[in-house]
Motif scaffolding. Sequence first.
Motif, PDB file in Angstrom:
ATOM      1  N   SER A  35       0.738  -1.136  -0.073  1.00 21.81           N
ATOM      2  CA  SER A  35      -0.092   0.010   0.011  1.00 21.81           C
ATOM      3  C   SER A  35       1.020   1.162   0.093  1.00 21.81           C
ATOM      4  O   SER A  35       1.909   1.160   0.363  1.00 21.81           O
ATOM      5  CB  SER A  35      -0.945   0.089   1.112  1.00 21.81           C
ATOM      6  N   SER A  37       1.265   5.661   0.702  1.00 22.14           N
ATOM      7  CA  SER A  37       0.899   6.959   1.108  1.00 22.14           C
ATOM      8  C   SER A  37       1.867   7.993   0.944  1.00 22.14           C
ATOM      9  O   SER A  37       2.903   7.482   0.092  1.00 22.14           O
ATOM     10  CB  SER A  37       0.814   6.917   2.767  1.00 22.14           C
ATOM     11  N   THR A  47       4.489   0.698   2.112  1.00 22.70           N
ATOM     12  CA  THR A  47       4.130  -0.175   3.068  1.00 22.70           C
ATOM     13  C   THR A  47       4.036  -1.508   2.654  1.00 22.70           C
ATOM     14  O   THR A  47       3.139  -1.613   1.746  1.00 22.70           O
ATOM     15  CB  THR A  47       3.002   0.081   4.136  1.00 22.70           C
ATOM     16  N   THR A  54       7.775   0.897   6.940  1.00 23.11           N
ATOM     17  CA  THR A  54       7.481   1.798   5.876  1.00 23.11           C
ATOM     18  C   THR A  54       8.611   2.480   5.201  1.00 23.11           C
ATOM     19  O   THR A  54       9.602   3.061   5.978  1.00 23.11           O
ATOM     20  CB  THR A  54       6.512   2.858   6.147  1.00 23.11           C
ATOM     21  N   LEU A  63      -0.746  10.573  -5.801  1.00 25.28           N
ATOM     22  CA  LEU A  63      -1.367   9.466  -4.882  1.00 25.28           C
ATOM     23  C   LEU A  63      -3.063   9.524  -5.203  1.00 25.28           C
ATOM     24  O   LEU A  63      -3.594  10.378  -5.263  1.00 25.28           O
ATOM     25  CB  LEU A  63      -1.230   9.494  -3.468  1.00 25.28           C
ATOM     26  N   ASP A  65      -5.076   6.705  -4.732  1.00 22.92           N
ATOM     27  CA  ASP A  65      -5.453   6.105  -3.753  1.00 22.92           C
ATOM     28  C   ASP A  65      -4.483   5.287  -2.963  1.00 22.92           C
ATOM     29  O   ASP A  65      -3.290   5.188  -3.366  1.00 22.92           O
ATOM     30  CB  ASP A  65      -6.815   5.205  -3.958  1.00 22.92           C
ATOM     31  N   THR A  66      -4.946   4.302  -1.847  1.00 20.24           N
ATOM     32  CA  THR A  66      -3.784   3.494  -1.269  1.00 20.24           C
ATOM     33  C   THR A  66      -3.055   2.527  -2.077  1.00 20.24           C
ATOM     34  O   THR A  66      -2.081   1.866  -1.706  1.00 20.24           O
ATOM     35  CB  THR A  66      -4.269   3.174   0.176  1.00 20.24           C
TER      36      THR A  66
END
Length: 178
Positions: A35, A37, A47, A54, A63, A65-66
């Motif tokens: 994922s 961020s 991550t 991370t 970005l 979305d995740t």
Amino acid sequence: VYHGFGMTETITHIAMRRINGPTTTDRYHAMPGVSFSVDINNRLMITANHMSETILTNDIVTLHDTASFSWRGRYDNVFNSGGIKLYPEDIERKISTLLSGRYMICSMPDSTLGQKCILLIESDDESSKSLLKENISKVLDTFERPKEIYVIHRFSETENGKIDRNATKAQLRKQVDS
């Protein structure tokens, strides 16, 4: 055909994007167990289940979305010109159809703008600069347009054959100062 996104720190690719066919995209999509961020500067944070912590990268992204992002460039290449952040790799993508050889966007100090956007071209021929300026004005916004175009015989390279941006800028400074 897919383009992978990975680095030594992630051990393997952590995202893929399709680069051909009807579903071509500039968005990278996370591999399973990964994922994304961003920090305050829009640097990508990764991550993943296979990593103990991370990772904060120097890659500037948008970005979505995740699980997806679009790559904009490297944090260490971004510069501010007249109060506007410019991302060299974004500008280079926009002018990629206008140039056949190697080139790079970077900045030079400017008394009015702070930093001005410039285009460096690896070539022995300076004759096409005026036509290039005209064509560039058709694909770039006003603030993205290089204020100067310089020709350098041979760019400096890293050990793995990539353009060494800092060393090439140093070459230009020597060329302009002489």
